[in-house]
Design an enzyme around this catalytic site. Structure first.
Site, PDB file in Angstrom:
ATOM      1  N   ASP A  43      27.215  60.314  26.897  1.00  0.00           N
ATOM      2  CA  ASP A  43      26.634  62.289  27.290  1.00  0.00           C
ATOM      3  C   ASP A  43      25.334  62.169  27.809  1.00  0.00           C
ATOM      4  O   ASP A  43      24.725  61.420  26.805  1.00  0.00           O
ATOM      5  CB  ASP A  43      27.048  62.276  26.032  1.00  0.00           C
ATOM      6  CG  ASP A  43      27.072  64.454  26.390  1.00  0.00           C
ATOM      7  OD1 ASP A  43      28.317  64.645  27.130  1.00  0.00           O
ATOM      8  OD2 ASP A  43      25.867  64.793  26.564  1.00  0.00           O
ATOM      9  N   ILE A  44      25.117  62.957  27.859  1.00  0.00           N
ATOM     10  CA  ILE A  44      23.469  62.792  28.530  1.00  0.00           C
ATOM     11  C   ILE A  44      22.525  63.119  27.289  1.00  0.00           C
ATOM     12  O   ILE A  44      20.810  63.728  26.974  1.00  0.00           O
ATOM     13  CB  ILE A  44      22.879  63.566  29.398  1.00  0.00           C
ATOM     14  CG1 ILE A  44      22.005  63.428  30.568  1.00  0.00           C
ATOM     15  CG2 ILE A  44      23.261  65.515  29.809  1.00  0.00           C
ATOM     16  CD1 ILE A  44      21.717  64.145  31.996  1.00  0.00           C
ATOM     17  N   ASN A  50      37.659  70.029  24.785  1.00  0.00           N
ATOM     18  CA  ASN A  50      37.188  71.749  24.823  1.00  0.00           C
ATOM     19  C   ASN A  50      38.242  72.498  26.119  1.00  0.00           C
ATOM     20  O   ASN A  50      38.058  71.640  27.585  1.00  0.00           O
ATOM     21  CB  ASN A  50      35.750  71.515  24.795  1.00  0.00           C
ATOM     22  CG  ASN A  50      34.644  71.253  23.385  1.00  0.00           C
ATOM     23  OD1 ASN A  50      35.179  71.626  22.752  1.00  0.00           O
ATOM     24  ND2 ASN A  50      34.136  70.891  24.038  1.00  0.00           N
ATOM     25  N   HIS A  61      37.284  66.279  30.298  1.00  0.00           N
ATOM     26  CA  HIS A  61      36.579  64.953  29.250  1.00  0.00           C
ATOM     27  C   HIS A  61      37.188  65.343  28.355  1.00  0.00           C
ATOM     28  O   HIS A  61      37.155  66.372  28.179  1.00  0.00           O
ATOM     29  CB  HIS A  61      34.926  65.481  29.798  1.00  0.00           C
ATOM     30  CG  HIS A  61      34.902  66.670  29.783  1.00  0.00           C
ATOM     31  ND1 HIS A  61      34.718  67.664  30.301  1.00  0.00           N
ATOM     32  CD2 HIS A  61      33.698  66.945  28.844  1.00  0.00           C
ATOM     33  CE1 HIS A  61      34.202  67.936  29.687  1.00  0.00           C
ATOM     34  NE2 HIS A  61      33.427  68.751  28.630  1.00  0.00           N
TER      35      HIS A  61
HETATM   36  P1  5GP Z   1      31.749  69.935  27.117  1.00  0.00           P
HETATM   37  O1  5GP Z   1      30.971  71.281  26.764  1.00  0.00           O
HETATM   38  O2  5GP Z   1      31.991  71.483  28.407  1.00  0.00           O
HETATM   39  O3  5GP Z   1      32.931  70.301  26.720  1.00  0.00           O
HETATM   40  O4  5GP Z   1      30.977  69.594  27.411  1.00  0.00           O
HETATM   41  C1  5GP Z   1      30.061  68.531  28.421  1.00  0.00           C
HETATM   42  C2  5GP Z   1      29.612  67.530  28.046  1.00  0.00           C
HETATM   43  O5  5GP Z   1      29.038  67.044  28.847  1.00  0.00           O
HETATM   44  C3  5GP Z   1      28.301  67.916  27.441  1.00  0.00           C
HETATM   45  O6  5GP Z   1      28.216  67.586  26.150  1.00  0.00           O
HETATM   46  C4  5GP Z   1      27.067  67.993  27.998  1.00  0.00           C
HETATM   47  O7  5GP Z   1      25.849  67.834  27.628  1.00  0.00           O
HETATM   48  C5  5GP Z   1      27.172  66.684  29.046  1.00  0.00           C
HETATM   49  N1  5GP Z   1      27.155  66.237  30.608  1.00  0.00           N
HETATM   50  C6  5GP Z   1      26.592  67.980  31.202  1.00  0.00           C
HETATM   51  N2  5GP Z   1      26.076  67.187  32.433  1.00  0.00           N
HETATM   52  C7  5GP Z   1      25.509  66.524  32.744  1.00  0.00           C
HETATM   53  C8  5GP Z   1      25.874  64.842  33.456  1.00  0.00           C
HETATM   54  O8  5GP Z   1      24.749  65.062  34.200  1.00  0.00           O
HETATM   55  N3  5GP Z   1      25.403  63.721  32.693  1.00  0.00           N
HETATM   56  C9  5GP Z   1      25.996  63.543  31.877  1.00  0.00           C
HETATM   57  N4  5GP Z   1      25.731  62.205  31.348  1.00  0.00           N
HETATM   58  N5  5GP Z   1      26.506  64.301  30.338  1.00  0.00           N
HETATM   59  C10 5GP Z   1      26.308  65.090  31.028  1.00  0.00           C
END
Ligand code: 5GP
Length: 126
Positions: free
Chosen positions: A39-40, A97, A110
């Site tokens: 995760d970034i 989520n 994811h």
């Molecule tokens: P959600 O809130 O949709 O469950 O989580 C999305 C996740 O994707 C977040 O933890 C966010 O940090 C991660 N994320 C968003 N954009 C990128 C990206 O470009 N690269 C990576 N590696 N993670 C990302």
């Protein structure tokens, strides 16, 4: 901003772009059907995202439309990554989520793998 999980798959979502190689990622595991990457914006010392390569908006979409073989493979790989990352004995957390209340921000399924420290209570109250 949370996504609407009832919308059709958006081929320009950020994880679709990662799968097409348009955006770099720090890959932990990859095969024909699954990509796992860091995760970034990590929320724990280990924070890995595991995604299927198929076009699934969310866990809801995946569990309704994916084949039994795709689902079995994906779940086995999530478990395998937990093992290969050394997370089983200390313990770890999985999170998927879905939609607004789930605060899903990326519209490609994811599963988050969190580990590397005690993670505390399951969810914030309030
Ligand atoms: P959600 O809130 O949709 O469950 O989580 C999305 C996740 O994707 C977040 O933890 C966010 O940090 C991660 N994320 C968003 N954009 C990128 C990206 O470009 N690269 C990576 N590696 N993670 C990302």
């Amino acid at each position: 901003m949370p996504i609407d999980p009832t919308q059709p798959y958006d081929p320009d979502n950020i994880f679709a772009r990662i799968l097409r190689g348009e955006i770099p990622n720090d890959t932990v595991y990859e095969d024909e059907h699954v990509l796992a990457f860091k995760d970034i914006n990590p929320q724990a010392p280990v924070h890995i995202l595991v995604i299927p390569k198929g076009d699934y908006v969310s866990w809801d979409d995946f569990s309704a439309k994916a084949s039994d073989a795709e689902i079995a493979h994906f779940i086995r790989k999530v478990g395998e990554i937990g093992r290969t990352q050394g997370l089983v004995e200390p313990g770890y957390r999985l999170l998927a989520n879905v939609g607004g209340h789930g605060h899903q921000e990326v519209s490609h399924l994811h599963v988050h793998i969190f580990g590397g420290r005690p993670l505390g209570p399951m969810i914030a109250r309030g």
